[in-house]
Motif scaffolding. Structure first.
Motif, PDB file in Angstrom:
ATOM      1  N   ALA A   5       0.836  -1.200   0.000  1.00  0.00           N
ATOM      2  CA  ALA A   5       0.000   0.000   0.000  1.00  0.00           C
ATOM      3  C   ALA A   5       0.868   1.246   0.000  1.00  0.00           C
ATOM      4  CB  ALA A   5      -0.917   0.000   1.216  1.00  0.00           C
ATOM      5  N   SER A   6       0.336   2.297  -0.599  1.00  0.00           N
ATOM      6  CA  SER A   6       1.054   3.568  -0.629  1.00  0.00           C
ATOM      7  C   SER A   6       0.066   4.705  -0.767  1.00  0.00           C
ATOM      8  CB  SER A   6       2.052   3.588  -1.795  1.00  0.00           C
ATOM      9  OG  SER A   6       1.368   3.465  -3.033  1.00  0.00           O
ATOM     10  N   GLY A   7       0.560   5.931  -0.577  1.00  0.00           N
ATOM     11  CA  GLY A   7      -0.262   7.098  -0.823  1.00  0.00           C
ATOM     12  C   GLY A   7      -0.700   7.863   0.406  1.00  0.00           C
ATOM     13  N   GLY A   8      -0.387   7.366   1.588  1.00  0.00           N
ATOM     14  CA  GLY A   8      -0.773   8.095   2.782  1.00  0.00           C
ATOM     15  C   GLY A   8       0.024   9.368   2.961  1.00  0.00           C
ATOM     16  N   LEU A  17      -6.717  12.710  -0.766  1.00  0.00           N
ATOM     17  CA  LEU A  17      -5.587  11.794  -0.906  1.00  0.00           C
ATOM     18  C   LEU A  17      -6.053  10.596  -1.713  1.00  0.00           C
ATOM     19  CD1 LEU A  17      -3.869  11.527   2.614  1.00  0.00           C
ATOM     20  CD2 LEU A  17      -2.859  12.476   0.530  1.00  0.00           C
ATOM     21  N   ARG A  18      -5.097   9.940  -2.365  1.00  0.00           N
ATOM     22  CA  ARG A  18      -5.409   8.719  -3.096  1.00  0.00           C
ATOM     23  C   ARG A  18      -4.465   7.614  -2.626  1.00  0.00           C
ATOM     24  NH1 ARG A  18      -4.350   6.880  -9.289  1.00  0.00           N
ATOM     25  NH2 ARG A  18      -6.350   5.831  -9.706  1.00  0.00           N
ATOM     26  N   LEU A  19      -5.049   6.544  -2.121  1.00  0.00           N
ATOM     27  CA  LEU A  19      -4.276   5.388  -1.695  1.00  0.00           C
ATOM     28  C   LEU A  19      -4.287   4.336  -2.796  1.00  0.00           C
ATOM     29  CD1 LEU A  19      -5.571   4.909   1.976  1.00  0.00           C
ATOM     30  CD2 LEU A  19      -3.761   6.417   1.129  1.00  0.00           C
ATOM     31  N   SER A  20      -3.191   3.589  -2.880  1.00  0.00           N
ATOM     32  CA  SER A  20      -3.087   2.480  -3.823  1.00  0.00           C
ATOM     33  C   SER A  20      -2.637   1.239  -3.074  1.00  0.00           C
ATOM     34  CB  SER A  20      -2.066   2.791  -4.912  1.00  0.00           C
ATOM     35  OG  SER A  20      -2.411   3.934  -5.642  1.00  0.00           O
ATOM     36  N   MET A  81      -9.922   9.571  -1.634  1.00  0.00           N
ATOM     37  CA  MET A  81     -10.525  10.127  -0.421  1.00  0.00           C
ATOM     38  C   MET A  81     -10.640  11.636  -0.588  1.00  0.00           C
ATOM     39  SD  MET A  81      -8.521   7.884   2.472  1.00  0.00           S
ATOM     40  CE  MET A  81      -6.940   8.634   2.127  1.00  0.00           C
ATOM     41  N   ASN A  82     -11.862  12.118  -0.616  1.00  0.00           N
ATOM     42  CA  ASN A  82     -12.138  13.550  -0.764  1.00  0.00           C
ATOM     43  C   ASN A  82     -12.821  14.081   0.487  1.00  0.00           C
ATOM     44  OD1 ASN A  82     -11.174  13.419  -3.434  1.00  0.00           O
ATOM     45  ND2 ASN A  82     -13.210  12.938  -4.218  1.00  0.00           N
TER      46      ASN A  82
END
Length: 114
Positions: A5-8, A17-20, A81-82
């Protein structure tokens, strides 16, 4: 199965933010992938799930603000995440379920603060 996981990160209230999360290893086409989150001192809760056929479910807390999607070719899911709120602050975990077995990735921290 391994999940990365990444994007935090740190974002101000109202931000995005957008997590992958990418799965690798012994992957089967029939599966469910999910995002969970755990705030300090609280239990780990489901945020959103998506099946390999595209069926989606959201928790009440994030419905209308978060969007889960997936790229089956890349075995990757995303969490857009908005309108983030301070109460969204947590460690976010990716989970993959296939044939009755759950696999968890290491979490990624999301902090919403001014």
């Amino acid at each position: 199965v391994q999940l990365q996981a990444s994007g935090g990160g740190l974002v101000q209230p109202g931000g995005s933010l957008r997590l992958s999360c990418t799965a690798s290893g012994k992957i089967f086409s029939i599966n469910v992938m999910s995002w969970y989150r755990q705030a300090p001192g609280k239990q780990r809760d489901m945020v959103a799930t998506i099946t390999n056929t595209g069926m989606i479910n959201y928790s009440v807390a994030v419905k209308g603000r978060f969007t889960i999607s997936r790229d089956n070719a890349k075995t990757t899911i995303y969490l857009q995440m908005n309108s983030l709120k301070p109460e969204d602050t947590a460690v976010y975990y990716c989970k993959r379920s296939q044939y009755g077995v759950d696999y968890w990735g290491k979490g990624t921290q999301v902090t919403v603060s001014s």
